[in-house]
Design a protein around this motif. Structure first.
Motif, PDB file in Angstrom:
ATOM      1  N   MET A  46       0.851  -1.181   0.000  1.00 53.65           N
ATOM      2  CA  MET A  46       0.000   0.000   0.000  1.00 53.65           C
ATOM      3  C   MET A  46       0.893   1.239   0.000  1.00 53.65           C
ATOM      4  N   SER A  47       0.671   2.171  -0.907  1.00 53.37           N
ATOM      5  CA  SER A  47       1.522   3.336  -1.021  1.00 53.37           C
ATOM      6  C   SER A  47       1.307   4.278   0.159  1.00 53.37           C
ATOM      7  N   ILE A  48       2.319   5.116   0.414  1.00 58.49           N
ATOM      8  CA  ILE A  48       2.202   6.111   1.480  1.00 58.49           C
ATOM      9  C   ILE A  48       1.052   7.056   1.179  1.00 58.49           C
ATOM     10  N   TYR A  49       0.917   7.457  -0.101  1.00 54.87           N
ATOM     11  CA  TYR A  49      -0.170   8.370  -0.473  1.00 54.87           C
ATOM     12  C   TYR A  49      -1.520   7.751  -0.124  1.00 54.87           C
ATOM     13  N   PHE A  50      -1.674   6.475  -0.440  1.00 51.68           N
ATOM     14  CA  PHE A  50      -2.937   5.800  -0.166  1.00 51.68           C
ATOM     15  C   PHE A  50      -3.214   5.799   1.330  1.00 51.68           C
ATOM     16  N   THR A  51      -2.213   5.490   2.126  1.00 54.62           N
ATOM     17  CA  THR A  51      -2.405   5.405   3.569  1.00 54.62           C
ATOM     18  C   THR A  51      -2.811   6.754   4.151  1.00 54.62           C
ATOM     19  N   LYS A  52      -2.095   7.805   3.823  1.00 56.96           N
ATOM     20  CA  LYS A  52      -2.388   9.123   4.375  1.00 56.96           C
ATOM     21  C   LYS A  52      -3.749   9.631   3.915  1.00 56.96           C
ATOM     22  N   THR A  53      -4.062   9.403   2.667  1.00 59.55           N
ATOM     23  CA  THR A  53      -5.324   9.893   2.123  1.00 59.55           C
ATOM     24  C   THR A  53      -6.508   9.147   2.714  1.00 59.55           C
ATOM     25  N   PHE A  54      -6.337   7.859   2.923  1.00 65.39           N
ATOM     26  CA  PHE A  54      -7.430   6.992   3.355  1.00 65.39           C
ATOM     27  C   PHE A  54      -7.763   7.168   4.825  1.00 65.39           C
ATOM     28  N   GLN A  55      -6.854   7.771   5.609  1.00 65.54           N
ATOM     29  CA  GLN A  55      -7.068   7.874   7.050  1.00 65.54           C
ATOM     30  C   GLN A  55      -8.344   8.631   7.408  1.00 65.54           C
ATOM     31  N   ARG A  56      -8.687   9.656   6.618  1.00 60.60           N
ATOM     32  CA  ARG A  56      -9.855  10.472   6.892  1.00 60.60           C
ATOM     33  C   ARG A  56     -10.673  10.598   5.610  1.00 60.60           C
ATOM     34  N   SER A  57     -11.781   9.872   5.557  1.00 64.56           N
ATOM     35  CA  SER A  57     -12.619   9.859   4.359  1.00 64.56           C
ATOM     36  C   SER A  57     -13.915  10.628   4.590  1.00 64.56           C
ATOM     37  N   PHE A  58     -14.395  11.232   3.506  1.00 68.45           N
ATOM     38  CA  PHE A  58     -15.690  11.887   3.528  1.00 68.45           C
ATOM     39  C   PHE A  58     -16.744  10.869   3.106  1.00 68.45           C
ATOM     40  N   GLY A  59     -17.629  10.508   4.025  1.00 73.37           N
ATOM     41  CA  GLY A  59     -18.707   9.578   3.717  1.00 73.37           C
ATOM     42  C   GLY A  59     -19.883  10.303   3.094  1.00 73.37           C
ATOM     43  N   THR A  60     -20.493   9.712   2.089  1.00 73.03           N
ATOM     44  CA  THR A  60     -21.550  10.403   1.349  1.00 73.03           C
ATOM     45  C   THR A  60     -22.964   9.952   1.697  1.00 73.03           C
ATOM     46  N   TYR A  61     -23.113   8.882   2.480  1.00 73.83           N
ATOM     47  CA  TYR A  61     -24.461   8.425   2.819  1.00 73.83           C
ATOM     48  C   TYR A  61     -25.037   9.313   3.918  1.00 73.83           C
ATOM     49  N   PRO A  62     -26.297   9.783   3.787  1.00 68.79           N
ATOM     50  CA  PRO A  62     -27.305   9.513   2.755  1.00 68.79           C
ATOM     51  C   PRO A  62     -27.490  10.693   1.798  1.00 68.79           C
ATOM     52  N   LEU A  63     -26.425  11.420   1.519  1.00 68.44           N
ATOM     53  CA  LEU A  63     -26.533  12.668   0.770  1.00 68.44           C
ATOM     54  C   LEU A  63     -26.897  12.438  -0.696  1.00 68.44           C
ATOM     55  N   ARG A  64     -27.592  13.413  -1.247  1.00 67.02           N
ATOM     56  CA  ARG A  64     -27.978  13.380  -2.660  1.00 67.02           C
ATOM     57  C   ARG A  64     -27.860  14.782  -3.257  1.00 67.02           C
ATOM     58  N   SER A  65     -27.810  14.836  -4.575  1.00 73.70           N
ATOM     59  CA  SER A  65     -28.018  16.041  -5.365  1.00 73.70           C
ATOM     60  C   SER A  65     -27.184  17.233  -4.883  1.00 73.70           C
ATOM     61  N   ASP A  66     -27.817  18.414  -4.827  1.00 69.45           N
ATOM     62  CA  ASP A  66     -27.099  19.653  -4.520  1.00 69.45           C
ATOM     63  C   ASP A  66     -26.480  19.630  -3.128  1.00 69.45           C
ATOM     64  N   GLU A  67     -27.157  18.978  -2.199  1.00 75.12           N
ATOM     65  CA  GLU A  67     -26.623  18.900  -0.837  1.00 75.12           C
ATOM     66  C   GLU A  67     -25.295  18.144  -0.837  1.00 75.12           C
ATOM     67  N   LEU A  68     -25.228  17.069  -1.599  1.00 77.34           N
ATOM     68  CA  LEU A  68     -23.998  16.289  -1.700  1.00 77.34           C
ATOM     69  C   LEU A  68     -22.909  17.105  -2.385  1.00 77.34           C
ATOM     70  N   THR A  69     -23.254  17.759  -3.484  1.00 77.20           N
ATOM     71  CA  THR A  69     -22.265  18.556  -4.228  1.00 77.20           C
ATOM     72  C   THR A  69     -21.657  19.633  -3.348  1.00 77.20           C
TER      73      THR A  69
END
Length: 272
Positions: A1-24
């Motif tokens: 697993m690359s260093i970039y992948f590890t650092k980036t993956f540590q904090r993810s933005f979850g999208t559930y249950p967002l839709r449409s303009d609110e998600l954008t």
């Protein structure tokens, strides 16, 4: 697993249950704050909205890490790869950075779906693969079944639920955990101890909880539409909880509060 992948993956933005303009709007705010990892799933029924939101960012593809998950209804050999291809069309992407199987199959035979997951990677539909909602036994079985490395098992993980068995399985199998329901949908804030500890570090209760998760080697998925919450959830790298405070928070695990069980999701296994 690359260093970039590890650092980036540590904090993810979850999208559930967002839709449409609110998600954008929420995704743009998250990216402006610094998030580069985005989590969605076929089950969320928002991949098209996520795709539109990503396109609106006009960011270089290599700067984003996009995770999606295959719905158990699509685990059949005649559906699996076709569903992933549809996900990519909806997301307006040539590949997923991380592709997960979302739940164990109802018959609990994980081998067929894992073989198809590996084929998706070999066919170039995904850069990395993993699982979600697997038990410790399933993690061990998956590690022996798969020739490709599994980069995560995404599970419910917060201070009100003892996941020590899964943490042990992660250490033994080399399959890291990542969290959802990271603050137990707000239930954790009913416990005064997280606020008391937060006051010592000049951090919010939510930041304390997320830091507690991160210090156990577990990546974090969080969702908010409020810029102040998105920023707070991201700004957790400038302090370290002491071993004493980690232990104080860990005592809450005896609460045994689980959000996602068989009563809510038919694919939920018999948890460890």
């Amino acid at each position: 697993m690359s260093i970039y992948f590890t650092k980036t993956f540590q904090r993810s933005f979850g999208t559930y249950p967002l839709r449409s303009d609110e998600l954008t709007a929420a995704l743009k705010t998250a990216v402006d704050i610094g998030y580069r990892s985005i989590d969605t799933a076929q089950m969320y029924q928002n991949e098209s909205d996520v795709g539109e939101a990503i396109a609106a960012l006009r960011m270089p593809r290599e700067e984003l890490l996009v995770t999606t998950k295959v719905h158990p209804d699509n685990f059949g050999e005649d559906k699996f790869l076709a569903s992933v291809e549809q996900s990519l069309r909806d997301l307006k992407l040539d590949y997923a950075d991380v592709l997960l199987v979302h739940w164990p199959p109802l018959d609990r035979d994980i081998r067929p779906s894992l073989k198809l997951l590996q084929k998706a990677k070999k066919d170039g539909l995904a850069r990395h693969i993993g699982v979600s909602n697997y038990t410790a036994r399933m993690m061990h079985d998956a590690a022996s079944i798969c020739d490709e490395p599994l980069v995560t098992n995404q599970v419910e993980f917060h201070p009100l639920l003892d996941q020590s068995i899964l943490l042990d399985a992660a250490a033994k199998t080399g399959i890291p955990l990542s969290s959802y329901c990271s603050v137990a949908r707000g239930e954790v804030f009913k416990h005064a101890i997280v606020g008391e500890i937060g006051a010592v570090y000049d951090k919010s209760p939510g930041q304390v909880v997320l830091r507690w998760i991160l210090q156990q080697g577990v990546a974090i998925n969080t969702m908010s539409t409020k810029s102040e919450n998105l920023k707070a959830n991201f700004d957790i790298m400038d302090f370290v909880l002491s071993s004493v405070d980690m232990a104080r928070i860990s005592k809450l695990c005896a609460t045994n509060f689980r959000i996602v069980g068989i009563d809510k999701v038919p694919w939920a296994p018999d948890w460890d």
